[in-house]
Motif scaffolding. Structure first.
Motif, PDB file in Angstrom:
ATOM      1  N   GLY A 136       5.553  28.864  90.046  1.00 60.89           N
ATOM      2  CA  GLY A 136       5.981  28.756  91.439  1.00 60.89           C
ATOM      3  C   GLY A 136       7.189  27.842  91.520  1.00 60.89           C
ATOM      4  N   VAL A 137       8.178  28.229  92.314  1.00 63.90           N
ATOM      5  CA  VAL A 137       9.418  27.459  92.436  1.00 63.90           C
ATOM      6  C   VAL A 137       9.608  27.044  93.889  1.00 63.90           C
ATOM      7  CG1 VAL A 137      11.922  27.490  92.139  1.00 63.90           C
ATOM      8  CG2 VAL A 137      10.465  28.718  90.524  1.00 63.90           C
ATOM      9  N   ILE A 138       9.840  25.759  94.119  1.00 63.37           N
ATOM     10  CA  ILE A 138      10.155  25.254  95.455  1.00 63.37           C
ATOM     11  C   ILE A 138      11.597  24.756  95.427  1.00 63.37           C
ATOM     12  CG2 ILE A 138       9.513  23.686  97.317  1.00 63.37           C
ATOM     13  CD1 ILE A 138       6.772  23.375  96.019  1.00 63.37           C
ATOM     14  N   THR A 139      12.423  25.309  96.286  1.00 60.32           N
ATOM     15  CA  THR A 139      13.841  24.951  96.289  1.00 60.32           C
ATOM     16  C   THR A 139      14.402  25.024  97.697  1.00 60.32           C
ATOM     17  OG1 THR A 139      16.032  25.552  95.424  1.00 60.32           O
ATOM     18  CG2 THR A 139      14.463  27.347  95.723  1.00 60.32           C
ATOM     19  N   SER A 140      15.440  24.239  97.971  1.00 59.74           N
ATOM     20  CA  SER A 140      16.103  24.284  99.275  1.00 59.74           C
ATOM     21  C   SER A 140      17.241  25.275  99.324  1.00 59.74           C
ATOM     22  CB  SER A 140      16.685  22.919  99.645  1.00 59.74           C
ATOM     23  OG  SER A 140      16.001  21.876  99.099  1.00 59.74           O
ATOM     24  N   ALA A 141      17.687  25.758  98.160  1.00 57.97           N
ATOM     25  CA  ALA A 141      18.829  26.680  98.104  1.00 57.97           C
ATOM     26  C   ALA A 141      18.527  27.797  97.120  1.00 57.97           C
ATOM     27  CB  ALA A 141      20.099  25.938  97.686  1.00 57.97           C
ATOM     28  N   TYR A 142      18.752  29.042  97.575  1.00 57.75           N
ATOM     29  CA  TYR A 142      18.529  30.193  96.704  1.00 57.75           C
ATOM     30  C   TYR A 142      19.320  31.369  97.252  1.00 57.75           C
ATOM     31  CZ  TYR A 142      16.003  32.458  92.926  1.00 57.75           C
ATOM     32  OH  TYR A 142      15.692  33.059  91.736  1.00 57.75           O
TER      33      TYR A 142
END
Length: 395
Positions: A4-10
């Motif tokens: 699982g990836v948590i990111t503010s930019a994608y």
């Protein structure tokens, strides 16, 4: 393994530059057989989609949805300057980030967090409730934000609870050490470049023009105003030099006004964001690439400088400022040239030096190309992260 990836930019689509380096890492990890699911804030377009084998889900962080302003193209750090209304959305972002992390990532085997500030709380709570480990990638902006708002104790807590943390450069690691974190809790793994795509091409160049390229969001810390001003000095000696700046952002109007005020319209051009194919052609059509980044008025700076890697992968000689993570990429006089930030005179002299010396340009171009192939290849970088994933999952 389910990541699982948590990111503010994608990115929202294939050529979208917003958080593209996060996607290129997760794309490469997905290609190695890992089930990757990304959770990111809504910035427009679809809320669920598949991008190069990576599952992406976007969450809304403010209602009514049409008033969401925090997570735009310029990034949170610059968007939050718009006023109290956007600052308030930081709180709602953290809340909805937490809720979505708990509800959408509880089936994962491991969480990978990008930018612990503001994304770390969700990973921490998922770990506490579901015993799912997490690792974090630190870019430097988190440290800047934690110091600015005096919440460095929160960042330390997120990192101390992380099963492993990764700094993207030695400069980023040094900034972490300054807030009391310990070297042994970190790996240093740079971000890289897709060398299958960014590569030298045989393109017919205009031999009468010396073409300079620069790429990035049009914000203060990219330092474009100093490059534009340096062009004045360069053009006094070589009138055939031209500069293209590729990007968009809040300073677009100011930079265009500066170009006009300095009567540089015929030699300096700002292009809007272009497709990857167009960017590849621009790199290969250029004689020199420059990233004139600075430490901005808020104390933030360049974590690494991925566009330098893209240029080097295309065998273009580069110049960069001697700040942040850029010295991790440029070995002065070997893989490029380093100049002091904001120093228009020295930047001008470095440009003139390379205009005059083709053999030196070729040396730097070859040195940069070999460095990228050896150290900044996404396949190797993905393997470094997979090694960490494996170590954690086997404990």
């Amino acid at each position: 393994m389910k990541i699982g990836v948590i990111t503010s930019a994608y990115p929202e689509f294939e050529d979208d530059p917003h958080g593209i380096f996060v996607h290129r890492l997760m794309k490469e990890i997905s290609k190695q057989g890992y089930d990757v699911k990304v959770m990111a804030p809504y910035t427009g377009g679809k809320t669920e989609y598949l991008l190069d084998g990576v599952k992406v889900e976007r969450f809304h962080y403010f209602y009514p949805k049409r008033f969401q302003r925090l997570c735009g193209r310029s990034g949170m750090i610059d968007n939050v300057k718009e006023g109290f209304f956007v600052k308030f959305q930081v709180l709602t972002f953290i809340l909805f980030n937490l809720v979505n992390s708990v509800s959408k990532l509880k089936d994962r085997d491991l969480i990978h967090v990008h930018w612990l500030i503001p994304n770390g709380l969700g990973a921490l709570i998922v770990k506490k409730i579901f015993k799912i480990p997490y690792i974090s990638t630190i870019y430097g902006e988190e440290v800047y934000l934690s110091k600015r708002y005096k919440i460095d104790f929160i960042l330390r807590s997120f990192i101390n609870n992380s099963n492993r943390s990764v700094a993207i450069s030695k400069g980023t690691l040094e900034s972490c050490l300054k807030i009391g974190l310990k070297t042994e809790t970190f790996d240093v793994i740079p971000f890289g470049v897709d060398t299958d795509f960014f590569r030298p091409l045989n393109i017919n160049r205009d031999l009468k023009t010396f073409q300079i390229l620069s790429v990035g969001y049009l914000i203060e810390r990219k330092g474009f105003e100093y490059l534009i001003k340096a062009m004045q000095n360069v053009l006094k000696k070589y009138a055939n030099v031209k500069l293209k700046i590729v990007g968009s952002g809040p300073l677009e109007g100011d930079l265009k006004s500066l170009i006009n005020d300095l009567n540089l319209d015929k030699n300096v051009e700002i292009l809007k964001n272009v497709s990857d194919e167009e960017l590849l052609n621009l790199y290969n059509s250029s004689d020199l690439f420059i990233l004139p980044s600075i430490v901005d008025s808020q104390g933030n700076t360049e974590g690494l400088g991925v566009v330098l890697l893209e240029a080097m992968a295309c065998k273009v000689p580069v110049i960069g400022s001697n700040i942040g993570g850029i010295p991790d990429i440029i070995q002065d006089g070997e893989t490029g040239l380093l100049v002091p930030e904001k120093n228009i005179s020295k930047l001008s002299k470095a440009v003139i030096n390379l205009v005059e010396n083709e053999n030196f340009r070729n040396k730097l171009a070859n040195g940069g190309y070999n460095l990228v192939e050896d150290k900044f290849n996404w396949r190797k970088i993905a393997q470094s992260y997979i090694s960490i994933y494996t170590q954690i999952s086997n404990k």
